[in-house]
Structure formats: C-alpha cells, structure tokens
Scaffold this active site. Structure first.
Site, PDB file in Angstrom:
ATOM      1  N   ASP A 140       0.884  -1.156   0.000  1.00 20.94           N
ATOM      2  CA  ASP A 140       0.000   0.000   0.000  1.00 20.94           C
ATOM      3  C   ASP A 140       0.923   1.208   0.000  1.00 20.94           C
ATOM      4  OD1 ASP A 140      -1.636   2.187   0.653  1.00 20.94           O
ATOM      5  OD2 ASP A 140      -3.062   0.921   1.696  1.00 20.94           O
ATOM      6  N   HIS A 141       1.058   1.856  -1.157  1.00 22.73           N
ATOM      7  CA  HIS A 141       2.123   2.859  -1.269  1.00 22.73           C
ATOM      8  C   HIS A 141       1.917   4.056  -0.347  1.00 22.73           C
ATOM      9  CE1 HIS A 141      -0.701   4.680  -4.244  1.00 22.73           C
ATOM     10  NE2 HIS A 141      -0.162   5.809  -3.837  1.00 22.73           N
ATOM     11  N   HIS A 198      -6.148   2.434   1.142  1.00 25.70           N
ATOM     12  CA  HIS A 198      -5.411   3.606   1.593  1.00 25.70           C
ATOM     13  C   HIS A 198      -6.060   4.313   2.788  1.00 25.70           C
ATOM     14  CE1 HIS A 198      -3.052   2.895  -1.856  1.00 25.70           C
ATOM     15  NE2 HIS A 198      -3.675   3.656  -2.713  1.00 25.70           N
TER      16      HIS A 198
END
Length: 502
Positions: A197-198, A260
């Site tokens: 999950d950047h 996110h």
C-alpha cells in the site's frame, strides 16, 4: 553475465545498513507503474548507496523485447521520471546486465526461461542472493504468477530469502480476498508476502507514529475527551484517463477507501505497539479494524462526476470518458462516516472521502479538537474555531497546527495562527514512497505492508457497502467536475461539523 557490482564511489555516498546480495524480479515490466515508479525508485536507491553491492534485475512482460531493447526502454523511463537528473555512468552500470523474459505470465515456458536467466545472473560458486519478486500486474494475473513460481520451485531457495511483493487491489470482495490469501499462502509463507500500500511509504504517514508516541504533547489528548472529529480526504483532479477497464471493476470505494484510507485511519487510531516491529504494529492496526462496524446506508454517499471545469478547462463527465459504458453505475466519489467502538474513540466520528475530478489534488488527515470553553474571551473581537492538526500526505507532505493567538496591538483580538512543518525542506533526506517500500521489502521488514488478516478486516468493513451499492441504483448521485463533490455528502456530518475545503 552476473549480478552488477555497484560503483563504489556512488554506493558509498551515505552510511547504510548493508543488504545481502539481491535479485529483483519484476512482472509487468513494461507497464505504467514499473516505468513511472519502480525503475526510477531502483535508480534513486542506487544513487543513495542503498542497493546491495551485488544486485541483479530480471524483468518480464508480454511485450516481445530483447535484453538490449528493455535496457534502452528502462533507461529512458528513468531519465523521464526520476526525481534526480540521472548520472549516465550509474544508469548504464545499473542496467548493464538486466535480463528480460518475454511472454504471458500464464505460460509455463516463461518460468523455465526465468530460471535460466537467474542461473546466468547468480553464479553457483557465490553466495546465493535473496530474491524479491514484484508483481506490477493486473489483479487477475496474481493467481497464475503465484502458481507459476510455485510450480518451478521459485518460492524457496536454500541459503537465501525469497519474498513476493503484491500490488493492490487485493481482491474485489471479502470472499475474493480470502480466496487469494489462501492461494498465495498455499505457495508462500505469510512472512514472505508483502502486500503493498504505497500510502504507507509516505513520510507523513510514517510520522504519525512518531508524532503520537514520541511527543508527550499529543498522546495525553489523543482520545475522545479532547478530539471532536477526524476527516481523512483523498481528492484528485484527474479523471480516469485510459483506465476505464480497471475503474469499472473497482470504483472509488475499492480503489482508495478499502485500502489507503482505512490504513490512514488505523495509523491515527491504533494503540502504542509493544515494540516497533512489523507484527506488533500490524496487531494494533487489526484491533482498530475489528472495532469498526460496517456503516449503514445513511452513513455512506456515492456519486459520479458530470462534465465541468477543472483548472480552467472543460472536461467530460464520467459517462463520456473513453470505454465507459453508457449504463455504468460505477462511483467516482465515495464518502463514509465510521465509528471506532473502543475505549479511546467511542463517539468520535471519522469522515472518509475520496473522489476524482474534484477542485484540487489533496490527501490529508485533519484532527479537530473540541473547542475551548472561551470564558474570558467571550467578548473578544474575534473568536476562532477549535484547534486543528492537519497532516498533509500529498502533494506537499508535512503538517500544520492551527491555533488561536492574540493579534498585535491594543485590545484582545483573537486570530488564527498556523504552525507549519514541510517535509520538502528536508528534500535531501526525503525518499519517495516506492523507494522506501522496495528497500524495506528487500530487507524483509514488513512494517509498511499489510498482513493477511488486515486485508480481510478491511474488506469486512467495505464488503457490505459494495453489495448494497450493487443493488441500489437510487443511491448514486452526481457532482460537476471541478467542484467540492456532491452536496449530499453534508448529510454524513454531525451537528457543528463541516467538510474542509478541497
């Protein structure tokens, strides 16, 4: 050919904890994510001296390219997208021995040729390097890649660590996420799996832990007694571009809320971990997710953008975008009101919203404190609202604290003042999210990645919404592109609350 020995002068630019020899294998090597993010991230890690001294790159995709053609394409991608102007000597050196394996990932011969390429890059008379597989592919390709790696024995290696990095989305429903977890864990052990999950790689997100648990100023007030509400916003100005195929199967809820935004909520709400280890931190995040009940119909809003004006230009509505079907019911905006039913947070509303074609690009967490009782300031010329702590995730990472202070001059006139910290002021120390995440995956540190039970807990919250929206056409409203979103989103707010401007 064997793994590249990085240039010693550049590799020694800054102190680092040495990494063991590593081979980085990327699937989807000609795709947008690899070209814009992964290849530039590898180059910048090489500039920082953060890659291991023995490093090899193997790339695979459907496109029919030779090794030399892939190297040329990779070099051009790095020149175009790197945050640094590339040093041509280092760039050439980094890609000198990169290997490319062409073919569909569901074809058995791709893995046989990958084994051959790895054998050439990893001499048998040297210490076996670790391997990191990065799946920069469409979600439906996850299963064939995992099965292909398992069939050819690439999920294990004597004397070395093997890891697999999986991009989001991880499933489109709870049942699908569970099935994917079962398939992945039938081949790999959980400790080998890094679900990316950047957002968790962003400096601001990681600093939430430092802000909360390393400062006596904040932790005593970080609860329902002092905090009135929390807003988490991820707004975009762009539309869907050429991603209609993906977006039609996802929508705003699956694309950003399920992963996110719920991860950001966990960072805000979690208790202090017993230690700063991956599992200790993820244990606390899972507890938060388990304390959240799926919101009912009155606590969710979904909407779709119509034509409007963004940055002074007229833009089409979602139904007018290329390849979007005219009968689409996909949402481009989603807003939720959630509650975390535990001792610390009971009664505090958490507002989550995300959307495309909104007034600006902004991702932030706004923590609103309960107002002071005023007392002696009742008759001051101006009385400001409550204090607010705003953590900016993008585009300009940093934080601000909005306070009330006396204005200069005679009389008691109260005005707002803002204390600001900008991470851009420390740009020389500031890595981009994918640089940090690739480095942590190669180290084997899973702190910034999601665990199998986290994924399923996130889906447990969103799955009922997905199913309800699928059968309730009347719940889809509209908003003009370039606006603040649908006015109906105000119905989620408690008395006295207001959405922050986008």
């Amino acid at each position: 050919m064997s793994a590249v020995e990085l240039l010693p002068t550049l590799a020694a630019e800054r102190p680092r904890r040495p990494l063991p020899p590593t081979t980085f294998i990327v699937f989807g090597a000609t795709g947008d994510l690899t070209q814009r993010k992964l290849l530039p991230a590898l180059y910048n890690l090489a500039c920082d001296g953060a890659l291991p001294q023995r490093f090899a790159l193997v790339a695979s995709s459907r496109s029919q390219l030779t090794d030399e053609q892939f190297r040329a394409r990779a070099a051009e991608a790095i020149r175009r997208h790197s945050r640094r102007a590339p040093d041509e000597e280092l760039l050439t050196h980094l890609l000198a021995n990169a290997r490319y394996v062409a073919g569909p990932c569901d074809h058995d011969d791709v893995y046989a040729r990958m084994v051959e390429a790895l054998g050439e890059l990893e001499p048998a008379d040297e210490r076996p390097p670790n391997r990191t597989f990065f799946l920069s592919t469409a979600p439906e390709l996850l299963r064939p890649i995992v099965e292909g790696l398992g069939t050819h024995g690439l999920q294990r290696r004597d004397g070395a660590d093997v890891r697999i990095v999986i991009e989001k989305p991880f499933g489109t429903t709870l049942a699908e996420a569970r099935a994917l977890n079962e398939r992945v864990l039938a081949v790999f052990d959980e400790q080998q799996v890094f679900r990316i999950d950047h957002y968790l790689g962003k400096e601001t997100v990681q600093n939430i832990l430092a802000l909360r648990f390393a400062n006596a100023l904040f932790e005593p007030i970080w609860n329902r007694t002092t905090i009135a509400a929390v807003q988490i916003t991820a707004a975009e100005q762009i539309g869907i571009g050429s991603r209609a195929g993906f977006y039609e199967s996802a929508g705003a809820l699956r694309d950003l809320v399920q992963n996110h935004l719920l991860q950001l909520l966990c960072m805000v709400c979690m208790e202090a971990p017993v230690e700063l280890s991956a599992n200790a931190i993820r244990d606390e995040k899972v507890k938060v997710l388990k304390a959240i009940k799926p919101p009912g119909p009155r606590a969710t809003i979904r909407a779709r953008y119509t034509r409007g004006i963004v940055r002074g230009e007229r833009v089409p509505g979602y139904l007018d975008e290329p390849a979007v079907p005219s009968n689409s019911r996909t949402e481009t905006y989603a807003a939720l009101r959630l509650t975390v039913d535990n001792w610390r947070w009971t009664g505090v509303p958490f507002y989550l919203r995300t959307g495309k074609r909104l007034a600006s690009k902004k991702t932030e967490i706004a923590v609103t404190l309960r107002p002071a009782p005023a007392l002696g300031f009742r008759h001051a010329d101006v009385f400001t609202g409550p204090n607010q702590l705003v953590l900016r995730v993008q585009p300009n990472e940093g934080m601000s604290l909005e306070l009330a202070a006396k204005a200069p001059g005679a009389g008691m006139r109260i005005e707002p003042v803002t204390l600001v910290h900008d991470y851009g002021s420390r740009a020389s120390r500031h890595r981009e999210a994918y640089e940090r995440l690739i480095l942590e995956a190669m180290r084997g540190d899973a702190t910034l990645f999601t665990r199998d039970d986290e994924i399923e807990a996130q889906w447990r919250i969103c799955d009922p919404i997905v199913h309800r929206w699928a059968i309730d056409d009347s719940s889809l409203v509209v908003y003009p592109a370039g606006s603040q979103g649908p006015p109906q989103a105000a119905s989620l707010l408690a008395a006295g609350d207001a959405w922050r401007p986008i």
